[in-house]
Design a protein around this motif. Structure first.
Motif, mmCIF file in Angstrom:
data_model
loop_
_atom_site.group_PDB
_atom_site.id
_atom_site.type_symbol
_atom_site.label_atom_id
_atom_site.label_comp_id
_atom_site.label_asym_id
_atom_site.label_seq_id
_atom_site.Cartn_x
_atom_site.Cartn_y
_atom_site.Cartn_z
ATOM 1 N N PRO A 27 33.392 63.726 25.490
ATOM 2 C CA PRO A 27 32.329 64.035 24.533
ATOM 3 C C PRO A 27 30.957 63.634 25.098
ATOM 4 C CG PRO A 27 33.369 61.987 23.893
ATOM 5 C CD PRO A 27 34.099 62.496 25.122
ATOM 6 N N ALA A 28 30.448 64.417 26.015
ATOM 7 C CA ALA A 28 29.164 64.115 26.648
ATOM 8 C C ALA A 28 28.026 64.324 25.652
ATOM 9 C CB ALA A 28 28.964 65.009 27.865
ATOM 10 N N GLU A 30 25.321 65.846 26.034
ATOM 11 C CA GLU A 30 24.787 67.203 26.126
ATOM 12 C C GLU A 30 25.762 68.250 25.613
ATOM 13 O OE1 GLU A 30 25.221 65.288 29.021
ATOM 14 O OE2 GLU A 30 23.244 64.386 28.911
ATOM 15 N N GLY A 31 26.995 67.838 25.315
ATOM 16 C CA GLY A 31 28.036 68.751 24.855
ATOM 17 C C GLY A 31 29.357 68.391 25.497
ATOM 18 N N ASP A 32 30.433 68.872 24.903
ATOM 19 C CA ASP A 32 31.757 68.570 25.440
ATOM 20 C C ASP A 32 31.908 69.153 26.843
ATOM 21 O OD1 ASP A 32 32.353 67.346 23.062
ATOM 22 O OD2 ASP A 32 33.480 69.029 22.254
ATOM 23 N N MET A 33 32.617 68.423 27.702
ATOM 24 C CA MET A 33 32.858 68.907 29.053
ATOM 25 C C MET A 33 34.264 68.511 29.488
ATOM 26 S SD MET A 33 30.393 66.294 31.227
ATOM 27 C CE MET A 33 30.636 67.147 32.749
ATOM 28 N N THR A 34 34.802 69.257 30.426
ATOM 29 C CA THR A 34 36.116 68.972 30.978
ATOM 30 C C THR A 34 35.982 68.723 32.474
ATOM 31 O OG1 THR A 34 37.186 70.368 29.321
ATOM 32 C CG2 THR A 34 38.467 69.841 31.291
ATOM 33 N N ALA A 35 36.460 67.562 32.896
ATOM 34 C CA ALA A 35 36.457 67.218 34.318
ATOM 35 C C ALA A 35 37.843 67.501 34.882
ATOM 36 C CB ALA A 35 36.111 65.744 34.495
ATOM 37 N N MET A 36 37.865 68.098 36.064
ATOM 38 C CA MET A 36 39.120 68.416 36.744
ATOM 39 C C MET A 36 38.978 68.017 38.212
ATOM 40 S SD MET A 36 39.851 72.092 34.957
ATOM 41 C CE MET A 36 41.564 72.189 35.413
ATOM 42 N N PRO A 37 40.086 67.951 38.946
ATOM 43 C CA PRO A 37 39.986 67.628 40.373
ATOM 44 C C PRO A 37 38.986 68.554 41.077
ATOM 45 C CG PRO A 37 42.273 67.605 39.683
ATOM 46 C CD PRO A 37 41.469 68.142 38.525
ATOM 47 N N ASP A 38 38.256 68.000 42.004
ATOM 48 C CA ASP A 38 37.214 68.687 42.778
ATOM 49 C C ASP A 38 35.978 69.030 41.952
ATOM 50 O OD1 ASP A 38 38.648 68.530 45.164
ATOM 51 O OD2 ASP A 38 39.661 70.433 44.800
ATOM 52 N N HIS A 39 35.780 68.358 40.842
ATOM 53 C CA HIS A 39 34.590 68.557 40.004
ATOM 54 C C HIS A 39 33.352 68.113 40.782
ATOM 55 C CE1 HIS A 39 31.861 68.225 36.569
ATOM 56 N NE2 HIS A 39 32.770 68.825 35.831
ATOM 57 N N THR A 45 25.912 60.515 29.789
ATOM 58 C CA THR A 45 26.095 59.605 28.672
ATOM 59 C C THR A 45 27.086 60.224 27.694
ATOM 60 O OG1 THR A 45 24.177 60.535 27.542
ATOM 61 C CG2 THR A 45 23.803 58.565 28.861
ATOM 62 N N LEU A 46 27.714 59.358 26.905
ATOM 63 C CA LEU A 46 28.697 59.812 25.930
ATOM 64 C C LEU A 46 28.175 59.614 24.515
ATOM 65 C CD1 LEU A 46 31.897 58.125 27.412
ATOM 66 C CD2 LEU A 46 31.056 60.442 27.805
ATOM 67 N N ARG A 47 28.614 60.498 23.626
ATOM 68 C CA ARG A 47 28.380 60.318 22.198
ATOM 69 C C ARG A 47 29.724 59.913 21.587
ATOM 70 N NH1 ARG A 47 29.729 65.597 22.671
ATOM 71 N NH2 ARG A 47 30.967 66.452 20.974
ATOM 72 N N PRO A 48 29.766 59.444 20.352
ATOM 73 C CA PRO A 48 31.052 59.143 19.740
ATOM 74 C C PRO A 48 31.961 60.367 19.738
ATOM 75 C CG PRO A 48 29.279 58.233 18.422
ATOM 76 C CD PRO A 48 28.637 59.102 19.470
ATOM 77 N N GLY A 49 33.203 60.166 20.124
ATOM 78 C CA GLY A 49 34.149 61.276 20.164
ATOM 79 C C GLY A 49 35.461 60.871 20.797
ATOM 80 N N GLY A 67 30.540 55.628 22.482
ATOM 81 C CA GLY A 67 29.403 55.892 23.368
ATOM 82 C C GLY A 67 29.696 55.293 24.731
ATOM 83 N N GLY A 68 28.740 55.413 25.627
ATOM 84 C CA GLY A 68 28.900 54.864 26.967
ATOM 85 C C GLY A 68 28.481 55.865 28.023
ATOM 86 N N PHE A 69 29.137 55.800 29.174
ATOM 87 C CA PHE A 69 28.828 56.653 30.313
ATOM 88 C C PHE A 69 30.110 57.155 30.954
ATOM 89 C CE2 PHE A 69 25.369 53.674 29.878
ATOM 90 C CZ PHE A 69 24.247 54.461 30.051
ATOM 91 N N ALA A 70 30.027 58.297 31.603
ATOM 92 C CA ALA A 70 31.136 58.805 32.412
ATOM 93 C C ALA A 70 30.591 59.161 33.786
ATOM 94 C CB ALA A 70 31.774 60.029 31.764
ATOM 95 N N GLU A 71 31.332 58.754 34.806
ATOM 96 C CA GLU A 71 31.008 59.130 36.180
ATOM 97 C C GLU A 71 32.147 60.009 36.679
ATOM 98 O OE1 GLU A 71 29.955 57.283 40.554
ATOM 99 O OE2 GLU A 71 30.719 55.943 39.016
#
Length: 132
Positions: A27-28, A30-39, A45-49, A67-71
């Protein structure tokens, strides 16, 4: 292209997950996103989700974050959560208490801070609805 990537979820209290995954829905802010291998590499930043992780065996595990962060990079996705919960019963109770605190902060806020606080409350309500 590799079929899996490393997924790690940590909060200030503890490490909640460390596993091989085929995809991670986030739940980024800026909007939902999906991370996959080779991204492509990105930090967001994260929103509640809900963070939804599809493991190498095809199982899906959900984690509630406030909330928080995703790398994200081609080999791994790391989520650094402000608060994160596993297990629906305990998560729901904790999140409902946190929502009440957020509602009070929204009432007490003014100006631009009020808009941000009200958006946070709306995201928390949506998170609880998604958990049903």
């Amino acid at each position: 292209m590799a079929n899996t990537m490393q997924f790690d979820l940590v909060s200030p209290e503890k490490r909640l997950a460390s596993l091989e995954a085929t995809q991670v829905q986030i739940p980024a802010a800026e909007g939902d996103m999906t991370a996959m291998p080779d991204h492509a590499p990105v930090i967001t930043t994260l929103r509640p989700g809900l963070v939804k992780v599809t493991g190498a065996d095809g199982s899906v595990t959900q984690f509630a974050v406030t909330g928080g962060f995703a790398e994200i990079n081609g080999e791994s996705t790391s989520v650094l959560a402000e608060r994160a919960y596993v297990g629906e019963a305990e998560s729901r109770s904790a999140l409902e208490g946190f929502l009440e605190e957020a509602r009070q902060r929204a009432v007490d806020a003014d100006g631009d801070h009020k808009d941000v606080a009200e958006k946070f409350v709306a995201d928390m309500v949506h998170l609880l609805e998604d958990m049903e």
